[in-house]
Design a protein around this motif. Structure first.
Motif, short mmCIF file in Angstrom:
data_model
loop_
_atom_site.label_atom_id
_atom_site.label_comp_id
_atom_site.label_asym_id
_atom_site.label_seq_id
_atom_site.Cartn_x
_atom_site.Cartn_y
_atom_site.Cartn_z
N GLY A 197 0.80 -1.22 0.00
CA GLY A 197 0.00 0.00 0.00
C GLY A 197 0.83 1.27 0.00
N GLY A 198 2.02 1.20 0.58
CA GLY A 198 2.88 2.38 0.63
C GLY A 198 3.33 2.87 -0.73
N ALA A 199 3.17 2.03 -1.77
CA ALA A 199 3.54 2.44 -3.13
C ALA A 199 2.58 3.49 -3.67
CB ALA A 199 3.57 1.22 -4.05
N VAL A 200 1.41 3.62 -3.06
CA VAL A 200 0.37 4.53 -3.55
C VAL A 200 0.46 5.85 -2.80
CG1 VAL A 200 -2.10 4.80 -3.95
CG2 VAL A 200 -1.07 2.52 -4.05
N LEU A 201 1.26 6.77 -3.31
CA LEU A 201 1.44 8.09 -2.69
C LEU A 201 1.80 8.02 -1.21
CD1 LEU A 201 -1.42 10.23 -4.32
CD2 LEU A 201 0.96 10.02 -5.04
N GLY A 202 2.54 6.97 -0.83
CA GLY A 202 2.92 6.79 0.57
C GLY A 202 1.89 6.04 1.37
N SER A 203 0.63 6.21 1.05
CA SER A 203 -0.49 5.49 1.66
C SER A 203 -1.71 5.70 0.78
CB SER A 203 -0.78 6.00 3.07
OG SER A 203 -2.01 5.45 3.55
N PRO A 204 -2.54 4.66 0.57
CA PRO A 204 -3.76 4.86 -0.22
C PRO A 204 -4.65 5.98 0.30
CG PRO A 204 -3.33 2.52 0.03
CD PRO A 204 -2.34 3.24 0.92
N ILE A 205 -4.63 6.23 1.61
CA ILE A 205 -5.49 7.29 2.15
C ILE A 205 -5.04 8.65 1.63
CG2 ILE A 205 -4.22 7.81 4.28
CD1 ILE A 205 -8.00 7.25 4.06
N ASN A 206 -3.73 8.81 1.34
CA ASN A 206 -3.25 10.06 0.76
C ASN A 206 -3.86 10.30 -0.62
OD1 ASN A 206 -1.65 10.48 2.99
ND2 ASN A 206 0.22 9.71 2.03
N ALA A 207 -4.07 9.21 -1.37
CA ALA A 207 -4.69 9.35 -2.68
C ALA A 207 -6.14 9.79 -2.56
CB ALA A 207 -4.59 8.02 -3.45
N LEU A 208 -6.83 9.30 -1.54
CA LEU A 208 -8.21 9.73 -1.31
C LEU A 208 -8.26 11.22 -0.97
CD1 LEU A 208 -11.22 9.14 -0.94
CD2 LEU A 208 -10.70 8.34 1.39
N VAL A 209 -7.34 11.67 -0.15
CA VAL A 209 -7.25 13.10 0.19
C VAL A 209 -6.97 13.92 -1.07
CG1 VAL A 209 -5.93 14.84 1.46
CG2 VAL A 209 -6.55 12.67 2.57
N TRP A 210 -6.00 13.47 -1.87
CA TRP A 210 -5.65 14.18 -3.11
C TRP A 210 -6.88 14.29 -4.01
CZ3 TRP A 210 -5.96 12.72 -8.22
CH2 TRP A 210 -5.34 13.56 -9.15
N LEU A 211 -7.61 13.20 -4.15
CA LEU A 211 -8.78 13.20 -5.03
C LEU A 211 -9.83 14.20 -4.55
CD1 LEU A 211 -10.37 11.98 -7.40
CD2 LEU A 211 -11.25 10.28 -5.79
N ALA A 212 -10.17 14.15 -3.27
CA ALA A 212 -11.20 15.04 -2.74
C ALA A 212 -10.82 16.50 -2.92
CB ALA A 212 -11.45 14.74 -1.26
N ASN A 213 -9.55 16.81 -2.71
CA ASN A 213 -9.11 18.20 -2.83
C ASN A 213 -8.93 18.63 -4.28
OD1 ASN A 213 -9.06 18.89 -0.09
ND2 ASN A 213 -7.06 17.92 0.20
N THR A 214 -8.79 17.68 -5.19
CA THR A 214 -8.63 18.01 -6.61
C THR A 214 -9.98 18.23 -7.28
OG1 THR A 214 -6.55 16.77 -6.76
CG2 THR A 214 -7.72 17.18 -8.82
N VAL A 215 -10.96 17.39 -6.97
CA VAL A 215 -12.26 17.51 -7.64
C VAL A 215 -13.20 18.47 -6.93
CG1 VAL A 215 -12.07 15.19 -8.61
CG2 VAL A 215 -13.32 15.51 -6.46
N GLY A 216 -12.94 18.76 -5.66
CA GLY A 216 -13.81 19.66 -4.91
C GLY A 216 -13.96 21.03 -5.55
#
Length: 264
Positions: A197-216
Motif C-alpha cells: 500500500g505504501g507504493a500509492v502516494l505513501g499510503s492509499p489514504i493520501n490518494a483519497l485526500v488528493w482526489l477530494a481536494n482536486t475535484v472539490g
C-alpha cells in the motif's frame, strides 16, 4: 482547444468505445491540448454516459505509484469516473470483448459512508468518511493504440478506466495499516507482481485526500456509498480470454476476476 476541437476529440473517443477500435493518440491530432482540456473531454463523455443511463458510482485515482508513472511515461496522478456498468461480480466470467487492450491492477477500494468535498480535506477527514475497505482488481483499458498515451490522452480517456471487481469481505479501516499491507498478484496461478500500500502516494489514504481536494474545486463531491480506487499497488499486467486473476492483500483477504472470451 476550441469548442470544435473538443467536440471532435469526444467523438473520436466515443467511436473507439462503440467500435472497440483504438485510435491514434489525441496529442498527435491536438498538440496544443492541456490537462484542463483533457478533463473537459472526460467530463463530457461521462455526462453523455450518465444521460444514457450509466450513472457515476465512484472515482479512481490513476498513476498514483512511481511504478505506474514510469510504466506510462507520466509524472503525476490523474483521476477518472467509475460508472455502474464498470462493476463486475467476483468469480463471474467477464467478457474480454468489452475491452480493447485490458490490463489489471490490484487496489484497495474505499467505500464511503460520508461525503468528502475539498478543498481543505485532511487525512482525518478522509479516515472519518470511509465506511469500510475491500480488496479490488481494477481493469484498466485504453482507447489509444498500443497504450501510447501522454497525460492528456489518459485523462481524456477517463483515466484509462475499464472496469472493477470488488472483493466481498469488508474490513474496517482501523483494522489494517494500509501503508504496510503487502499484495501479491497471481495470473493463472503464477505470481506476476508484488507490492504494498505504501507504493500509492505513501499510503492509499493520501490518494483519497488528493482526489477530494482536486475535484472539490470543480464542484464534485465524493458521495456516500461511492467507491474510490486510490491507485495500483503493482505494475499493471495484461489479461487475456480465459485468465483467472487473484489479488491477495494482507489484512484484507483476496479478490478474484475471471475472464471469458464470450461477447458482452
Amino acid at each position: 482547444m476550441d469548442a470544435s476541437e473538443l467536440k471532435e476529440a469526444v467523438a473520436r473517443l466515443e467511436r473507439a468505445h462503440e467500435t472497440r477500435e483504438p485510435i491514434d493518440p489525441l496529442v498527435d491530432a491536438f498538440p496544443g491540448a492541456t490537462a484542463e482540456d483533457a478533463y473537459r473531454i472526460q467530463q463530457e463523455l461521462v455526462r453523455r454516459w450518465a444521460d444514457a443511463g450509466d450513472p457515476v458510482r465512484g472515482h479512481k485515482v490513476g498513476l498514483a505509484s512511481a511504478a505506474m508513472q514510469r510504466q506510462m511515461g507520466v509524472d503525476q496522478p490523474d483521476y477518472g469516473h467509475l460508472t455502474g456498468s464498470m462493476f463486475h461480480l467476483e468469480h463471474q466470467p467477464i467478457p474480454t470483448t468489452r475491452f480493447l487492450q485490458p490490463r489489471i491492477e490490484p487496489e484497495v477500494a474505499f467505500v464511503l459512508g460520508a461525503p468528502l468535498r475539498g478543498p481543505g480535506v485532511t487525512v482525518a477527514d478522509a479516515v472519518r468518511a470511509v465506511d469500510f475497505v475491500l480488496p479490488s482488481l481494477e481493469i484498466v483499458d485504453s482507447r489509444i493504440k498500443d497504450w501510447r498515451i501522454a497525460l492528456v490522452d489518459t485523462i481524456a480517456d477517463n483515466a484509462s478506466s475499464g472496469g472493477v471487481v470488488l472483493g466481498s469481505r469488508p474490513t474496517a479501516l482501523g483494522d489494517v495499516d494500509l501503508r504496510l499491507a503487502g499484495c501479491t498478484l497471481h495470473v493463472n496461478g503464477e505470481l506476476v507482481a508484488t507490492g504494498a500500500g505504501g507504493a500509492v502516494l505513501g499510503s492509499p489514504i493520501n490518494a483519497l485526500v488528493w482526489l477530494a481536494n482536486t475535484v472539490g474545486p470543480l464542484g464534485v463531491t465524493l458521495e456516500p456509498g461511492h467507491v474510490v480506487l486510490p491507485g495500483s499497488m503493482t505494475r499493471a499486467h495484461p489479461v487475456r480470454p480465459g485468465d483467472t486473476v487473484v489479488a491477495t492483500m494482507a489484512g484484507l483477504g483476496s479478490v478474484t476476476a475471471v475472464f471469458s472470451g464470450e461477447d458482452a
